[in-house]
Design a protein around this motif. Structure first.
Motif, PDB file in Angstrom:
ATOM      1  N   ASP A  25       0.830  -1.208   0.000  1.00  0.00           N
ATOM      2  CA  ASP A  25       0.000   0.000   0.000  1.00  0.00           C
ATOM      3  C   ASP A  25       0.864   1.257   0.000  1.00  0.00           C
ATOM      4  OD1 ASP A  25      -2.348  -1.387  -0.054  1.00  0.00           O
ATOM      5  OD2 ASP A  25      -3.073  -0.748   1.910  1.00  0.00           O
ATOM      6  N   ARG A  30      -1.043   4.586  -0.601  1.00  0.00           N
ATOM      7  CA  ARG A  30      -2.228   4.409   0.247  1.00  0.00           C
ATOM      8  C   ARG A  30      -1.790   4.220   1.698  1.00  0.00           C
ATOM      9  NH1 ARG A  30      -5.158   0.488   0.476  1.00  0.00           N
ATOM     10  NH2 ARG A  30      -7.186   1.450   0.789  1.00  0.00           N
ATOM     11  N   TRP A  31      -2.436   4.936   2.607  1.00  0.00           N
ATOM     12  CA  TRP A  31      -2.098   4.819   4.023  1.00  0.00           C
ATOM     13  C   TRP A  31      -3.122   3.995   4.809  1.00  0.00           C
ATOM     14  CZ3 TRP A  31      -6.078   6.804   6.847  1.00  0.00           C
ATOM     15  CH2 TRP A  31      -6.866   7.783   6.259  1.00  0.00           C
ATOM     16  N   GLN A  32      -4.274   3.707   4.210  1.00  0.00           N
ATOM     17  CA  GLN A  32      -5.335   3.030   4.951  1.00  0.00           C
ATOM     18  C   GLN A  32      -4.938   1.627   5.410  1.00  0.00           C
ATOM     19  OE1 GLN A  32      -5.689   4.762   2.183  1.00  0.00           O
ATOM     20  NE2 GLN A  32      -7.397   6.222   2.413  1.00  0.00           N
ATOM     21  N   ARG A  35      -2.765   1.962   8.473  1.00  0.00           N
ATOM     22  CA  ARG A  35      -3.613   2.279   9.639  1.00  0.00           C
ATOM     23  C   ARG A  35      -4.286   1.022  10.173  1.00  0.00           C
ATOM     24  NH1 ARG A  35      -8.951   5.080   8.016  1.00  0.00           N
ATOM     25  NH2 ARG A  35      -9.111   2.966   7.145  1.00  0.00           N
ATOM     26  N   ASP A  36      -4.856   0.226   9.280  1.00  0.00           N
ATOM     27  CA  ASP A  36      -5.563  -0.983   9.708  1.00  0.00           C
ATOM     28  C   ASP A  36      -4.607  -1.985  10.341  1.00  0.00           C
ATOM     29  OD1 ASP A  36      -7.782   0.247   8.647  1.00  0.00           O
ATOM     30  OD2 ASP A  36      -7.860  -1.005   6.833  1.00  0.00           O
ATOM     31  N   TRP A  68      -1.288  10.386   5.665  1.00  0.00           N
ATOM     32  CA  TRP A  68      -2.098   9.841   6.763  1.00  0.00           C
ATOM     33  C   TRP A  68      -2.313  10.903   7.839  1.00  0.00           C
ATOM     34  CZ3 TRP A  68      -0.277   5.100  10.181  1.00  0.00           C
ATOM     35  CH2 TRP A  68      -1.317   4.746  11.056  1.00  0.00           C
ATOM     36  N   GLU A  72      -5.650  12.400   9.404  1.00  0.00           N
ATOM     37  CA  GLU A  72      -5.904  12.129  10.828  1.00  0.00           C
ATOM     38  C   GLU A  72      -4.793  12.771  11.655  1.00  0.00           C
ATOM     39  OE1 GLU A  72      -6.271   7.916  11.393  1.00  0.00           O
ATOM     40  OE2 GLU A  72      -7.956   7.726  10.007  1.00  0.00           O
TER      41      GLU A  72
END
Length: 319
Positions: A25, A30-32, A35-36, A68, A72
């Motif tokens: 990612d 992509r940072w999601q 995070r997950d 990210w 957030e």
């Protein structure tokens, strides 16, 4: 096919499939997934530290962690990863500059502030304090003894048997950075002696032996022939250290598969056992590892593939 059974498997993520997915990612921005992953890791500090260390290496050359944080800005996990990433970036600059060449003080200060902010955002996590101890090495004259002791107390209070936390202090105390061989070995042996059976901390002595070897190699301008490596690895003390680590750690660890967190530590023990001529320990650790391997510390003593193929063959683990 015979060679394949001997060839080491250098998975950069140490067999941690969720980490591999998250690092993919990062490549696409992509940072999601990151995070997950960190959310699911929870308070397993050893696994969390392993994942953050490798994620930070991947984030160091991208803007993923900044993206990210933009989404957030108060995210504790994002701030912890940012601290580790700033630490990794500072070390990349130091490596590019060359040993003994100081890097811009502002980059060190930025990493320190990122660590302190992360520690405030996630008070239970030892990882920002480990990053802070790592950054301390980059100060040209080191840091005040009281500061290092206070940061170490923060790590120890949260995770008293953290291999990574101990390892960063060991590096700081090494002659390659801000200490001496004696300080480094004293710290490693004290930690090993206080560790309960089945804890990996005795392997710190093997890390210390590699650190000493690297220092001597640096002084010899990379000429391994001038190092006297045989005497370094296989004197009576080195052999006793290998057997002690095997007996106090490996013989008492849970009878289960090697975890991603253990992989690098077991490779340090395998490497030390092979070079010390402790054949029974070497065979036992190599059998436990199978083909899984880390490039370090094997890369410090030659071609890691050739060494691992040879020692696995000698241990009867291949054709």
């Amino acid at each position: 096919m015979a060679r394949d059974r001997l060839a080491p498997d250098f998975d950069p993520d140490c067999g941690d499939a969720p980490l591999t997915s998250a690092r993919h990612d990062i490549v696409i921005g992509r940072w999601q997934g990151v995070r997950d992953l960190l959310r699911d890791t929870g308070a397993d500090w050893a696994l969390r530290g392993h994942r953050i260390r490798l994620l930070a290496q991947a984030c160091a050359s991208s803007s993923t962690v900044e993206s990210w944080l933009a989404a957030e800005p108060r995210g504790a996990d994002a701030l912890v990863l940012r601290a580790a990433t700033e630490t990794a970036r500072a070390f990349h600059l130091a490596i590019a500059a060359g040993r003994g060449v100081p890097i811009e003080r502002g980059r060190i200060d930025a990493a320190v502030l990122a660590c302190l902010r992360a520690a405030e955002a996630y008070p239970a996590d030892p990882t920002p304090w480990i990053s802070l101890i790592s950054v301390a090495r980059l100060h040209p004259a080191g840091v005040r003894r009281g500061d290092l002791a206070r940061w170490w107390d923060e790590v120890h209070r949260r995770d008293p048997f953290s291999v990574e936390g101990h390892l960063q202090v060991l590096h700081y105390y090494s002659a390659r950075w801000h200490g001496t061989h004696g300080m480094m070995y004293d710290f490693a042996r004290e930690a090993a002696g206080a560790a309960p059976p089945g804890c990996a901390l005795p392997v710190l002595v093997q890390y210390a032996r590699v650190e000493e070897f690297r220092y001597v190699l640096d002084c010899a301008k990379g000429r391994r022939s001038a190092v006297g490596s045989g005497q370094h690895w296989d004197h009576d003390g080195a052999v006793s250290d290998v057997r002690r680590t095997w007996e106090r750690w490996v013989l008492h660890r849970a009878d289960s598969a090697v975890t991603p967190v253990e992989l690098r530590d077991l490779n340090y023990l395998a490497h030390a056992a092979c070079h010390a001529g402790a054949d029974e320990v070497a065979a036992g650790v190599l059998r436990l590892l199978g083909r899984r391997a880390s490039r370090t510390p094997w890369s410090y003593t030659g071609d890691p593939v050739k060494q691992l193929e040879r020692v696995r063959r000698e241990a009867g683990l291949g054709p």
